[in-house]
Write a protein that holds these residues in place. Structure first.
Motif, short mmCIF file in Angstrom:
data_model
loop_
_atom_site.label_atom_id
_atom_site.label_comp_id
_atom_site.label_asym_id
_atom_site.label_seq_id
_atom_site.Cartn_x
_atom_site.Cartn_y
_atom_site.Cartn_z
N GLY A 1 0.83 -1.21 0.00
CA GLY A 1 0.00 0.00 0.00
C GLY A 1 0.86 1.25 0.00
N ALA A 2 0.22 2.36 -0.35
CA ALA A 2 0.92 3.64 -0.37
C ALA A 2 1.22 4.07 1.07
CB ALA A 2 0.04 4.67 -1.06
N THR A 3 1.98 5.17 1.24
CA THR A 3 2.20 5.66 2.61
C THR A 3 0.86 6.13 3.15
OG1 THR A 3 3.03 7.59 1.47
CG2 THR A 3 4.60 6.42 2.83
N GLN A 4 0.69 5.98 4.44
CA GLN A 4 -0.54 6.38 5.14
C GLN A 4 -1.75 5.54 4.75
OE1 GLN A 4 -0.87 9.02 7.60
NE2 GLN A 4 1.28 8.48 7.57
N SER A 5 -1.51 4.36 4.20
CA SER A 5 -2.66 3.55 3.79
C SER A 5 -3.04 2.54 4.87
CB SER A 5 -2.35 2.81 2.49
OG SER A 5 -1.26 1.94 2.69
N GLY A 6 -2.17 2.32 5.85
CA GLY A 6 -2.51 1.41 6.94
C GLY A 6 -1.62 0.18 7.06
N LYS A 7 -0.47 0.19 6.37
CA LYS A 7 0.42 -0.98 6.45
C LYS A 7 0.96 -1.17 7.86
CE LYS A 7 3.44 0.49 3.48
NZ LYS A 7 2.88 1.79 3.15
N SER A 8 1.46 -0.08 8.44
CA SER A 8 2.05 -0.21 9.78
C SER A 8 0.98 -0.58 10.79
CB SER A 8 2.71 1.09 10.21
OG SER A 8 3.73 1.42 9.29
N ASN A 9 -0.23 -0.08 10.58
CA ASN A 9 -1.33 -0.43 11.49
C ASN A 9 -1.57 -1.94 11.48
OD1 ASN A 9 -3.68 0.76 13.12
ND2 ASN A 9 -4.64 -0.74 11.77
N LEU A 10 -1.52 -2.55 10.30
CA LEU A 10 -1.70 -4.00 10.22
C LEU A 10 -0.55 -4.71 10.92
CD1 LEU A 10 -3.16 -6.50 9.26
CD2 LEU A 10 -2.04 -6.27 7.04
N THR B 1 -10.23 6.35 4.24
CA THR B 1 -10.43 5.18 5.08
C THR B 1 -9.15 4.37 5.19
OG1 THR B 1 -11.24 4.03 3.12
CG2 THR B 1 -12.90 4.93 4.63
N PRO B 2 -8.14 4.88 5.91
CA PRO B 2 -6.90 4.10 6.05
C PRO B 2 -7.22 2.79 6.77
CG PRO B 2 -6.91 5.94 7.60
CD PRO B 2 -8.08 6.13 6.69
N GLY B 3 -6.50 1.75 6.40
CA GLY B 3 -6.74 0.45 7.02
C GLY B 3 -7.66 -0.42 6.18
N VAL B 4 -8.41 0.19 5.25
CA VAL B 4 -9.24 -0.62 4.35
C VAL B 4 -8.32 -1.25 3.31
CG1 VAL B 4 -11.03 -0.57 2.57
CG2 VAL B 4 -11.35 0.71 4.68
N ALA C 1 -11.62 -5.61 3.38
CA ALA C 1 -11.48 -5.78 4.83
C ALA C 1 -10.95 -4.49 5.42
CB ALA C 1 -10.52 -6.93 5.13
N ARG C 2 -10.99 -4.40 6.73
CA ARG C 2 -10.35 -3.27 7.39
C ARG C 2 -9.76 -3.75 8.71
NH1 ARG C 2 -12.74 2.81 8.51
NH2 ARG C 2 -10.71 3.82 8.50
N SER C 3 -8.53 -3.30 8.95
CA SER C 3 -7.90 -3.67 10.21
C SER C 3 -8.48 -2.81 11.32
CB SER C 3 -6.38 -3.47 10.12
OG SER C 3 -6.10 -2.17 9.65
N VAL C 4 -8.45 -3.35 12.52
CA VAL C 4 -8.83 -2.56 13.69
C VAL C 4 -7.71 -1.55 13.93
CG1 VAL C 4 -9.20 -2.68 16.18
CG2 VAL C 4 -10.09 -4.46 14.71
N TYR C 5 -8.07 -0.35 14.35
CA TYR C 5 -7.05 0.66 14.61
C TYR C 5 -6.21 0.24 15.82
CZ TYR C 5 -5.06 5.23 15.68
OH TYR C 5 -4.19 6.26 15.95
N VAL C 6 -4.95 -0.01 15.59
CA VAL C 6 -4.03 -0.37 16.68
C VAL C 6 -2.90 0.65 16.69
CG1 VAL C 6 -2.56 -2.16 17.68
CG2 VAL C 6 -4.56 -2.82 16.37
N1 LIG Z 1 -7.54 0.38 10.48
C1 LIG Z 1 -7.46 1.69 10.70
N2 LIG Z 1 -8.51 2.35 11.23
C2 LIG Z 1 -8.44 3.67 11.46
N3 LIG Z 1 -7.37 4.43 11.18
C3 LIG Z 1 -6.30 3.84 10.66
C4 LIG Z 1 -6.27 2.45 10.39
N4 LIG Z 1 -5.08 2.14 9.87
C5 LIG Z 1 -4.38 3.27 9.81
N5 LIG Z 1 -5.10 4.31 10.29
C6 LIG Z 1 -4.68 5.71 10.36
O1 LIG Z 1 -3.89 6.02 9.23
C7 LIG Z 1 -2.61 6.47 9.61
C8 LIG Z 1 -1.56 5.89 8.70
O2 LIG Z 1 -1.50 4.50 8.88
P1 LIG Z 1 -0.13 3.70 8.80
O3 LIG Z 1 -0.43 2.31 9.22
O4 LIG Z 1 0.96 4.40 9.52
O5 LIG Z 1 0.14 3.76 7.24
P2 LIG Z 1 1.42 3.29 6.41
O6 LIG Z 1 2.27 2.44 7.31
O7 LIG Z 1 0.86 2.55 5.26
O8 LIG Z 1 2.10 4.54 6.00
C9 LIG Z 1 -2.44 6.02 11.07
O9 LIG Z 1 -1.70 6.93 11.80
C10 LIG Z 1 -3.83 5.96 11.59
O10 LIG Z 1 -4.21 7.21 12.12
#
Ligand SMILES: Nc1ncnc2c1ncn2[C@@H]1O[C@H](COP(=O)(O)OP(=O)(O)O)[C@@H](O)[C@H]1O
Ligand SMILES: [Mg+2]
Length: 446
Positions: free
Chosen positions: A201-210, A392-395, A408-413
């Motif tokens: 995924g692109a930056t800020q798309s939710g990779k690190s969150n997963l 919708t980051p995390g989707v 799918a969408r990850s839970v915000y962690v």
């Molecule tokens: N599943 C999620 N639900 C809600 N917000 C999310 C979710 N995943 C990510 N975010 C938001 O998006 C931001 C960027 O996510 P991050 O995982 O850091 O993206 P990446 O690693 O792809 O750059 C996070 O700081 C968070 O605020």
């Protein structure tokens, strides 16, 4: 007059009652009122909807028609011919909609089976799905199950991925539930079923969150976690208490990969000595601890600052590929995160990607990334990934090797939660040196 007041009063009371039911008991309201009403509407309008979505077929049928027939030899002398109405059997074209099965309610909508017309394929219904969703005023319609001659459509009333709340973990070994699927079910990552994953995924798309969700889910389990973070270690260093090993420089990553490949080879020898096909068929006392390897930004592993690194990068590529090829049987699992995981990174990346059968594709900036991550599985999944909006980051779109895929969408962690879990379960962290030295060297003399 009093009758009218009474009727109006009863109607108003029922409306308020229904509103309150829907407001406070939405689930029973859906099964008791919402769904039956929807079902009636779907059956009544199905012919019209199917016709609008071009799913109907014309069939020739024998029908009675009333025809005007001139009466021959009429006695009348006037200029007008005498006609008589006669019933005749004719072949006429009749538009037929695909036959609907029974609508079955689900928590978020309903599913129904349809019988295909001759010559139709499930792809016709995938194409029509968006039109059907609009006609039914629902969030989405998906083709979920295909049997010879039948498809099952799954309608969801609203997007279940808007609010995703954490469910308690089940604690099953190597299973994590990082979020929800679009159909309302838990999204399960089970490393024993699908051992290796791409998280793109692109930056800020939710990779690190997963990655955070995986760390949080795996931290309480008896597994070793290993991190590769060549962006200076900023991502994974906070989780160090629960990581058995962490590589943050090129040299460290080459050494750590060599350790991992060595460990896999030791496990292979152990299995051979016991006549076991994989570590899961070993006696429990001899079973080595599973290792989950998280790679933060895979491009960093392949980035060449100068020519002198060429050899190290080649070794990195070979080691990763070897881990991916052998990991499943010997309980070493890979989660490879990256913005792009394509051949432009270097030799061996395409071969590596082919081994990483679990795919998670978050929002992407360029169509090629979606194509690299999902294109070899299903073009429809690729389209769904490209349509993920930035709000919708995390989707993401999740696919595994059997060809099925889901939004799918990850839970915000947040980082702090994963960090807390890493601290709380630090006592479960297997010591790396002990781990790679622990498996009895059952290697038979070659
Ligand atoms: N599943 C999620 N639900 C809600 N917000 C999310 C979710 N995943 C990510 N975010 C938001 O998006 C931001 C960027 O996510 P991050 O995982 O850091 O993206 P990446 O690693 O792809 O750059 C996070 O700081 C968070 O605020
Ligand atoms: Mg990140």
């Amino acid at each position: 007059m009093t009758d009218l007041v009474l009727v109006l009063g009863v109607l108003a009371a029922s409306a308020v009652g229904l509103w309150a039911w829907r407001r406070w008991r939405p689930v029973s309201f859906w099964y008791g009122v919402g769904f039956p009403a929807r079902a009636v509407l779907v059956y009544l309008t199905w012919h019209h909807v199917a016709s609008g979505c071009r799913l109907t077929r014309n069939r020739r049928r024998l029908r009675f028609t009333l025809d005007a027939v001139p009466v021959v030899g009429s006695a009348s002398r006037s200029a007008a011919t005498v006609v008589e109405q006669k019933r005749r059997v004719r072949r006429v074209d009749v538009e037929r909609a695909p036959r609907l099965g029974v609508l079955r309610p689900t928590r978020l909508g309903w599913r129904m089976r349809l019988r295909l017309h001759d010559g139709q394929v499930p792809a016709d219904y995938e194409k029509a799905a968006e039109g059907i969703a609009h006609a039914w005023r629902v969030h989405s319609v998906r083709v979920v199950d295909v049997r010879p001659g039948f498809v099952t459509l799954w309608a969801t009333l609203r997007d279940p991925l808007v609010d995703v709340v954490a469910e308690p973990e089940t604690g099953e070994l190597l299973r994590v539930r990082p979020g929800k699927l679009e159909n309302g079910r838990d999204w399960v990552i089970d490393f024993r079923t699908v051992p290796h994953w791409i998280n793109a995924g692109a930056t800020q798309s939710g990779k690190s969150n997963l990655a955070n969700a995986l760390i949080k889910g795996l931290a309480p389990q008896p597994v070793a976690l290993v991190g590769f973070d060549l962006k200076g270690g900023v991502e994974f260093t906070p989780y160090a208490p629960r990581l058995s090993a962490l590589a943050t420089t090129r040299q460290e990553s080459v050494d750590l990969l060599a350790d991992l490949v060595g460990e896999v080879e030791t496990r292979m020898a152990l299995c051979r000595a016991h006549g076991a096909r994989n570590v899961w068929t070993l006696p429990e006392s001899r079973r080595p601890v599973p290792v989950v390897v998280l790679v933060d930004e895979v491009a960093e592993l392949f980035l060449m600052a100068d020519k002198s690194e060429k050899d190290q990068i080649a070794r990195t590529a070979t080691a990763l590929l070897r881990l991916a090829q052998l990991g499943r049987a010997f309980a070493v699992y890979l989660v490879v995160c990256g913005q792009r995981i394509g051949s432009d990174l270097g030799p061996g990346v395409t071969a590596l990607r082919a081994q990483l059968s679990g795919r998670v594709c978050h929002r992407v900036n360029d169509p090629e990334t979606a194509n690299m991550t999902l294109g070899d599985l299903d073009p429809a999944a690729e389209d769904a990934a490209r349509a993920i909006p930035a709000e919708t980051p995390g989707v993401c779109v999740v696919a595994d090797q059997d060809g099925s895929w889901h939004r799918a969408r990850s839970v915000y962690v947040p980082e702090s939660t994963a960090e807390q879990a890493a601290h709380d379960y630090a006592h479960l962290t297997p010591d790396w040196d002990a781990l790679i030295g622990s498996v009895p060297t059952a290697r038979p003399a070659a």
